[in-house]
Enzyme design. Sequence first.
Site, PDB file in Angstrom:
ATOM      1  N   ARG A 124       3.180   1.571  -3.223  1.00  0.00           N
ATOM      2  CA  ARG A 124       2.468   2.241  -4.310  1.00  0.00           C
ATOM      3  C   ARG A 124       2.622   3.756  -4.162  1.00  0.00           C
ATOM      4  O   ARG A 124       2.925   4.473  -5.098  1.00  0.00           O
ATOM      5  CB  ARG A 124       1.004   1.813  -4.220  1.00  0.00           C
ATOM      6  CG  ARG A 124       0.001   2.421  -5.122  1.00  0.00           C
ATOM      7  CD  ARG A 124      -0.780   3.591  -4.532  1.00  0.00           C
ATOM      8  NE  ARG A 124      -0.995   3.540  -3.100  1.00  0.00           N
ATOM      9  CZ  ARG A 124      -1.250   4.607  -2.380  1.00  0.00           C
ATOM     10  NH1 ARG A 124      -1.317   5.791  -2.926  1.00  0.00           N
ATOM     11  NH2 ARG A 124      -1.441   4.510  -1.068  1.00  0.00           N
ATOM     12  N   TYR A 178       0.836  -1.207   0.000  1.00  0.00           N
ATOM     13  CA  TYR A 178       0.000   0.000   0.000  1.00  0.00           C
ATOM     14  C   TYR A 178       0.869   1.255   0.000  1.00  0.00           C
ATOM     15  O   TYR A 178       0.665   2.173  -0.786  1.00  0.00           O
ATOM     16  CB  TYR A 178      -0.927  -0.011   1.213  1.00  0.00           C
ATOM     17  CG  TYR A 178      -1.751   1.242   1.372  1.00  0.00           C
ATOM     18  CD1 TYR A 178      -2.907   1.442   0.625  1.00  0.00           C
ATOM     19  CD2 TYR A 178      -1.364   2.246   2.257  1.00  0.00           C
ATOM     20  CE1 TYR A 178      -3.658   2.595   0.765  1.00  0.00           C
ATOM     21  CE2 TYR A 178      -2.105   3.401   2.406  1.00  0.00           C
ATOM     22  CZ  TYR A 178      -3.249   3.578   1.658  1.00  0.00           C
ATOM     23  OH  TYR A 178      -3.996   4.730   1.804  1.00  0.00           O
ATOM     24  N   TYR A 179       1.879   1.279   0.863  1.00  0.00           N
ATOM     25  CA  TYR A 179       2.770   2.440   0.883  1.00  0.00           C
ATOM     26  C   TYR A 179       3.818   2.367  -0.212  1.00  0.00           C
ATOM     27  O   TYR A 179       4.331   3.375  -0.650  1.00  0.00           O
ATOM     28  CB  TYR A 179       3.378   2.628   2.287  1.00  0.00           C
ATOM     29  CG  TYR A 179       2.433   3.408   3.162  1.00  0.00           C
ATOM     30  CD1 TYR A 179       2.348   4.795   3.054  1.00  0.00           C
ATOM     31  CD2 TYR A 179       1.577   2.775   4.043  1.00  0.00           C
ATOM     32  CE1 TYR A 179       1.452   5.530   3.814  1.00  0.00           C
ATOM     33  CE2 TYR A 179       0.671   3.495   4.811  1.00  0.00           C
ATOM     34  CZ  TYR A 179       0.618   4.876   4.693  1.00  0.00           C
ATOM     35  OH  TYR A 179      -0.280   5.603   5.433  1.00  0.00           O
ATOM     36  N   HIS A 197       3.883   2.213  10.049  1.00  0.00           N
ATOM     37  CA  HIS A 197       2.643   1.669   9.497  1.00  0.00           C
ATOM     38  C   HIS A 197       2.574   0.142   9.574  1.00  0.00           C
ATOM     39  O   HIS A 197       1.672  -0.467   9.012  1.00  0.00           O
ATOM     40  CB  HIS A 197       2.460   2.131   8.044  1.00  0.00           C
ATOM     41  CG  HIS A 197       2.175   3.599   7.938  1.00  0.00           C
ATOM     42  ND1 HIS A 197       1.055   4.168   8.488  1.00  0.00           N
ATOM     43  CD2 HIS A 197       2.876   4.612   7.369  1.00  0.00           C
ATOM     44  CE1 HIS A 197       1.062   5.481   8.252  1.00  0.00           C
ATOM     45  NE2 HIS A 197       2.166   5.773   7.584  1.00  0.00           N
TER      46      HIS A 197
END
Lengths: 740, 740
Positions: free
Chosen positions: A267, A264-265, A416
């Site tokens: 990306r 997710y990060y 995260h």
Amino acid sequence: MNKSLLSAISVIVIFICNSFGTAVAAEQQAVKQHPSLVITAQDVVDMRSEIARDGRFKKEFQDKKSQLDSKLALPKQVPVPRDSGGGFTHEVHKNNAQSMYDAAIIYQLTREEKYANYVRDMLFLYADMYPGLPLHPQRKTDSVISAGKLFWQNLNESVWLVYVIQAYDAILPALTTSERKTIETGILRPVALFLSEGSPHTFNTIHNHATWATCAVGMTGYVLNEPEWVEQALYGSDKSGKGGFLRQLDELFSPQGYYNEGPYYQRYALLPFVTFAKAIAVNEPQRNIFSYRDGIVLKAVNTTIQLSYNNLFLPINDAIKDKGLNTIELVNGVAIAYSVTKDAGLLSIAKQQDKVILTGDGLRIAQALDQHLEQPYPFTSMVFQDGAKGDEGGLVVMREKDQALVFKATAQGMGHGHFDKLNWLFYDKGAEIVSDYGSARFLNVEAKFGGRYLPENDTYASQTIAHNTLVVDETSHFNGDTSVGNENHPDLLYFANKDGLKISAARVDNAYSDVEFVRTMAQIHHKQLAHPVVLDVLTVHSNNVHQLDLPLHYKGHLMDTNVALDTATQRLAPLGKKNGYEHLWLKATAKAAMPVSQITWLHDNGRFYSLSTISRADMKILFTQIGANDPLFNLRTENAFILRIPSAKQAAFVSVLEPHGEYNPVSELTFTANSQVKNITHQQVGDIDQVSLEFINGPKLLLLLNNAKAFDEKKLNKVKIGGKQYSFRGRFHLIDLTDN
Amino acid sequence: MNKSLLSAISVIVIFICNSFGTAVAAEQQAVKQHPSLVITAQDVVDMRSEIARDGRFKKEFQDKKSQLDSKLALPKQVPVPRDSGGGFTHEVHKNNAQSMYDAAIIYQLTREEKYANYVRDMLFLYADMYPGLPLHPQRKTDSVISAGKLFWQNLNESVWLVYVIQAYDAILPALTTSERKTIETGILRPVALFLSEGSPHTFNTIHNHATWATCAVGMTGYVLNEPEWVEQALYGSDKSGKGGFLRQLDELFSPQGYYNEGPYYQRYALLPFVTFAKAIAVNEPQRNIFSYRDGIVLKAVNTTIQLSYNNLFLPINDAIKDKGLNTIELVNGVAIAYSVTKDAGLLSIAKQQDKVILTGDGLRIAQALDQHLEQPYPFTSMVFQDGAKGDEGGLVVMREKDQALVFKATAQGMGHGHFDKLNWLFYDKGAEIVSDYGSARFLNVEAKFGGRYLPENDTYASQTIAHNTLVVDETSHFNGDTSVGNENHPDLLYFANKDGLKISAARVDNAYSDVEFVRTMAQIHHKQLAHPVVLDVLTVHSNNVHQLDLPLHYKGHLMDTNVALDTATQRLAPLGKKNGYEHLWLKATAKAAMPVSQITWLHDNGRFYSLSTISRADMKILFTQIGANDPLFNLRTENAFILRIPSAKQAAFVSVLEPHGEYNPVSELTFTANSQVKNITHQQVGDIDQVSLEFINGPKLLLLLNNAKAFDEKKLNKVKIGGKQYSFRGRFHLIDLTDN
């Protein structure tokens, strides 16, 4: 006409076009062509020729132009900075950067002066305001995130400049010398210097915020002819190489291109990497930036794609589950990567993205898709090692038919990261079957905690119990301390893929002070099985007794169990008091059924799934639902069951997850609604785990595992089972005992 | 070659083909062509020619043939009947009928004798067994459903014969006289006689079970040349017309073709209607069956389509929510209807169904789709009256943009009806937003109560609280008594559609002994609104005080409320003790916020929805979740909130449902997450309800309603509001007070 002659003529044509009406400026500028960052002068020639032809690219050009035209009709706003993220002035400045970028592109494609003038006039307004600005009033004084001037954090200021310098680069030939001077001295140089000299902490750190800063400053250096700025962007303020873009490429990705925070990060982080790399390749091809570190930039793009299922990113760590391959960062990444590699597999990703970008790279994608050149993207089974050196665990992805099994033996993943060592996810027939909650957040929804991470992201989503891995004594891994988590990582013992068997094992010795656990996950394909099955062997060792919980978060509706449910029909209470347990309603408990406990659920995809687990006399199964201690309905209602061993020093959780049958209410067809697992056995003798699986009218398999710490690849493992001697070298050995 | 000559030659060709190798039989049969039920001899000629050409039809033929070939390789099984629905012998006999049907079709298409022989040999086995069979051992002795012999209920026996007689009709020309005699006397005649003379209760009733029986017997009459059987099928055993197919057509559908049990069962009931109607049209065109009762058969097909949203049937009453337009019954219905009407709108439904059937009608669909002749199907806003005469309420469907508002003012709907008078559903942007639970059932999943209706279908799904309508004193309509429900129905006052306003009102005086309620539902489209909104005005009158609950079952995640939630964070308890309340966990309560209470949720479709309701000081809002008293996890976890007035004789629930904004986490875009309703007011003066709606930066509207029992269409209604006099004739009047 040969190619180089054509190219020479193109340069002349663009020179003439650029110089039209701005002869003096063009003359001075002739030494360096513009644009020359992500888009080149040659790209412009190609793009202008392309929009004369019907196709994807022309359509996107027309759409973008018409959107932009409505924007240009509105009065320009360059307000004094006041609001934090999501607020009015924040959004206006963000929007202005995008509009300037779009207008500059449309200017290059149309040569209509009004678009260049729009960018120029907007930049005049910024040049007028910026030099007098103090630090942003909403800056966070106690944050690691440094303040900006236009924005509350300088991350946003970097992003702003990345767009604006590209816009400026594209309209530069249309400006007079004095206009250039006003803009460069009033806004471009001050922002670039603020981001480099003025914010050394951000600029020199090894973090994606610094990637945006170095990308912005480096590209500005190219455009304003400041090679020193480029050097600083590449090697850090002091040019020592301790900071800067190249060091970020060295350290932020593993050798396979895995980004520590997860897909997710990854990306999100990708965009400044591919953007600056492209600009470097255009301006200094001799640096061979796309070959740097064995092609790490392209590997990062490909890894981002690999870490997806059915177009959505694997939602490990803090992740919003709707994000996937069609995000704009990856659209840019795929376009830039395709330009470099001409890999037709990337085209099928681009086709699914269904978005065209107005750059030379976007043009090449659009043309290739117009010509139907796409090939299937080769999704593979592999391990994505974690850590700059690839020695801090890894993310294992096993694929077979329409399944994906994800085994998360990665490092913590910084702020995260979730406390989910040796977690797993399972996908089948297009859907998430064994799930991860992802992050607790409703992005930009003001009513939900201002659209930020919800408090429940800490109290639930990142806790161990929210995942499919071992929880000891109702306490999260590393006691829920991120900094401790960041200092430790699992040991990934191996990954192998042969003869219908994909298998991996990893060990964690540091998540709890006195507990070690080893997990082996395998995806087994056998010709007598309708679908591959997942084998999960998790063994736990401690010198002290502990409560051991192994949750499984399933998607679907509970269909059947072979255990007797004691369901809380009249009253629900939370399962526990802290570490995420306080958010789970305890819906039912059951004593394990001997010898194997089976739980079957039905997914909306029309397939049944059963988990069959070897039972112990003291094992309980707890059925839970998210929702307790959630006063504002922040959490989604999702279900899990937890295999619980109340008190043990040693234990093994051995399970098979099996997709089976079909439920098709449209054709009123239901078949194989029951598990086909006949029996599972496990025993550990010495270093060897012996696991046998037997299916009704199906195969009988014996899997031998050696997960020992002290392991010798060359040593011959020997075991005697049922009077028969087996020997093997290595970590595992699968024996097919099926009667044929 | 002209057309009629070609046609004549075709008949000769088919005669020659049919007679090949069975000359004697063919000679005797020449008086009547076969097949001649749903498929005609001319169809066969056309179909044989079509499979020489690439296209949808040929592909389906090849697929079907290859499936059938694998089936034919297995040994034939005709077991002595033993098991009830879903059991082994039940499934075998069901399957045999389908296989014989398929083989007969493939025989006609290929003329390969093995296919005809398969049907013949299978029928020999049945002819050998059937005459000696007693009633089925698993028959229900206390049931209204009569026993069969092959099957536990004779409904299945009728369905079996419907397939088998079509199979026999198609292979008949390939049989010798003695083969025919064996089959006809051994199985076809005995089954037909058992279904008519042997089961008069089923045969003569006005019920869909009788439709299957009459269809089977009538078609058998056509094939075996027994016109008397056809007469009985059409007019009942005694040919009085009190029973039989035509009477079923008169009574089972309303004048609009609405079937009393709702679309889910309408779809099921449809197949024997269209099948027998087609056979009648083929054999006795002079009956003009498709024109009977103003074309009721075709109306029934079209109504089934109309009663869907996004390809799924509106799930009122007992309905499995996955069922939709692509069910095989409707595939047949659409094919037969298209053959009669050549309505190109039906082709777009057929295209979405994406299933080809191997009949002449299927051929015409396939050819039309190959030629891209489809036109959009005209989904419309209308009332589907209920009752044979159309005077027992009705189902109102209002459509605008991608919305559908469904207002259920129908009669009870017999045994499958729910206690949900004046319930409503709302769909938007492809999804169910305000929902109905449908039935509690997992079709054919043995572990779920044998795949039958779950006990919770009675205790929850059919109760009033499971719907979006008024519950008085926690008691269901008609006290949950189906027979009382069947004797009563709402009064549908009107439906109108003009000037952007769709509106309907209905009254219920009989669901509770001393409570009357009237509900007006409107879909309002206004140029200043981004989306149409729904207005709901429900007024309640009684001479005694009652607790009044109005639930709303929403799909999505709760985002925001302007009421202060008192959430049960540590303990959940059921909302009540009976009538469905025992299945609801009470998650939170809130006092209404003055003057308007607002609740906002977010659907997965990316749009926000808000319900804004005029508050009373004593109104509470209860937030519930399904799941209490559900020991086997039979119910789905779904959410609702209930507007509760604890004690009142008179009350009005006046609400606006409003779709708004967008949540797009892919592009990180969120806008208009808050309701745009500024205020709502309501007062009742005399017979007139005055409702005003005001939106932020939007329209201001005044709606005047006259829902009086004693109503005079011609009388001028006069009201004075804010010093201004308004007058109107009729039931309603919408005034736009927007400042322009």
